[in-house]
Design a protein around this motif. Sequence first.
Motif, short mmCIF file in Angstrom:
data_model
loop_
_atom_site.label_atom_id
_atom_site.label_comp_id
_atom_site.label_asym_id
_atom_site.label_seq_id
_atom_site.Cartn_x
_atom_site.Cartn_y
_atom_site.Cartn_z
N GLY A 66 -16.78 13.97 15.08
CA GLY A 66 -16.37 14.53 13.80
C GLY A 66 -15.48 15.75 13.92
O GLY A 66 -14.86 16.18 12.95
N ARG A 67 -15.40 16.32 15.12
CA ARG A 67 -14.56 17.51 15.34
C ARG A 67 -13.40 17.22 16.30
O ARG A 67 -12.33 17.80 16.14
N PHE A 68 -13.64 16.37 17.28
CA PHE A 68 -12.63 16.05 18.28
C PHE A 68 -12.11 14.63 18.05
O PHE A 68 -12.85 13.75 17.62
N THR A 69 -10.84 14.43 18.38
CA THR A 69 -10.23 13.11 18.29
C THR A 69 -9.47 12.81 19.58
O THR A 69 -8.59 13.59 19.96
N ILE A 70 -9.81 11.71 20.21
CA ILE A 70 -9.09 11.26 21.40
C ILE A 70 -8.06 10.22 20.99
O ILE A 70 -8.31 9.39 20.11
N SER A 71 -6.90 10.30 21.61
CA SER A 71 -5.86 9.32 21.31
C SER A 71 -4.98 9.15 22.55
O SER A 71 -5.11 9.90 23.53
N ARG A 72 -4.09 8.16 22.51
CA ARG A 72 -3.19 7.96 23.64
C ARG A 72 -1.84 7.48 23.13
O ARG A 72 -1.74 6.87 22.07
N GLU A 73 -0.83 7.78 23.90
CA GLU A 73 0.51 7.30 23.61
C GLU A 73 0.94 6.45 24.79
O GLU A 73 1.27 6.97 25.86
N LYS A 74 0.92 5.15 24.59
CA LYS A 74 1.16 4.23 25.69
C LYS A 74 2.53 4.43 26.33
O LYS A 74 2.67 4.43 27.55
N ALA A 75 3.55 4.59 25.51
CA ALA A 75 4.92 4.68 26.02
C ALA A 75 5.11 5.88 26.95
O ALA A 75 5.95 5.85 27.84
N LYS A 76 4.31 6.91 26.72
CA LYS A 76 4.43 8.12 27.54
C LYS A 76 3.31 8.24 28.57
O LYS A 76 3.24 9.24 29.29
N SER A 77 2.43 7.24 28.62
CA SER A 77 1.27 7.30 29.53
C SER A 77 0.56 8.65 29.42
O SER A 77 0.28 9.32 30.42
N THR A 78 0.31 9.03 28.20
CA THR A 78 -0.28 10.34 27.94
C THR A 78 -1.52 10.21 27.07
O THR A 78 -1.52 9.47 26.08
N LEU A 79 -2.53 10.93 27.45
CA LEU A 79 -3.80 10.98 26.75
C LEU A 79 -3.88 12.31 26.02
O LEU A 79 -3.39 13.33 26.52
N TYR A 80 -4.51 12.32 24.86
CA TYR A 80 -4.63 13.54 24.07
C TYR A 80 -6.09 13.78 23.65
O TYR A 80 -6.89 12.85 23.56
N LEU A 81 -6.37 15.04 23.37
CA LEU A 81 -7.65 15.40 22.77
C LEU A 81 -7.38 16.50 21.75
O LEU A 81 -7.04 17.62 22.11
N GLN A 82 -7.51 16.14 20.49
CA GLN A 82 -7.36 17.11 19.41
C GLN A 82 -8.73 17.69 19.11
O GLN A 82 -9.67 16.94 18.80
N MET A 83 -8.83 19.00 19.22
CA MET A 83 -10.12 19.67 19.05
C MET A 83 -10.04 20.60 17.85
O MET A 83 -9.25 21.55 17.83
N ASN A 84 -10.84 20.31 16.83
CA ASN A 84 -10.89 21.11 15.62
C ASN A 84 -12.27 21.75 15.47
O ASN A 84 -13.23 21.34 16.12
N SER A 85 -12.34 22.73 14.60
CA SER A 85 -13.62 23.41 14.32
C SER A 85 -14.32 23.81 15.61
O SER A 85 -15.51 23.56 15.80
N LEU A 86 -13.58 24.43 16.48
CA LEU A 86 -14.12 24.77 17.80
C LEU A 86 -15.23 25.80 17.71
O LEU A 86 -15.22 26.68 16.84
N LYS A 87 -16.18 25.66 18.62
CA LYS A 87 -17.34 26.55 18.67
C LYS A 87 -17.38 27.23 20.04
O LYS A 87 -16.84 26.68 21.02
N PRO A 88 -18.03 28.37 20.14
CA PRO A 88 -18.14 29.03 21.45
C PRO A 88 -18.74 28.12 22.51
O PRO A 88 -18.35 28.21 23.69
N GLU A 89 -19.63 27.25 22.13
CA GLU A 89 -20.25 26.33 23.10
C GLU A 89 -19.30 25.25 23.59
O GLU A 89 -19.65 24.49 24.50
#
Length: 126
Positions: A66-89
């Motif tokens: 619910g806070r992080f989203t993983i995605s990928r862009e095949k054409a660029k062979s790149t993986l992503y991690l969008q991190m929202n509502s970050l916590k100290p932990e």
Amino acid sequence: VQLQACGGGLVQAGGSLSLSCAVSGLSLSSSYSMGWFRQATGKEREFVAAIRWSSGNALYADAVKGRFTISREKAKSTLYLQMNSLKPEDTAVYYCAAAPRAIWSSLGVSSSYDYWGQGTQVTVSS
């Protein structure tokens, strides 16, 4: 084979960061899955999220759902991690990894991954 992770940094609690992982030297075929793990100081490495490279189906640890989203862009062979509502932990070194033939139920296990990036530091201040 090289997995180059970047995008870490220092952010206040509640903020957002986006990580990326550029993959080279691998032919990311339909059997591959990619994942993000993290390791806080003094703790074991833990699973964060994983994605099937071909289908885009994703799996998340309960702590980030619910806070992080993983995605990928095949054409660029790149993986992503969008991190929202970050916590100290969420503070940890984040690693990307590639699994050539892992089954879905094993994607949360670090030993399922054959290739690892060097890690990028994420620090969340309170």
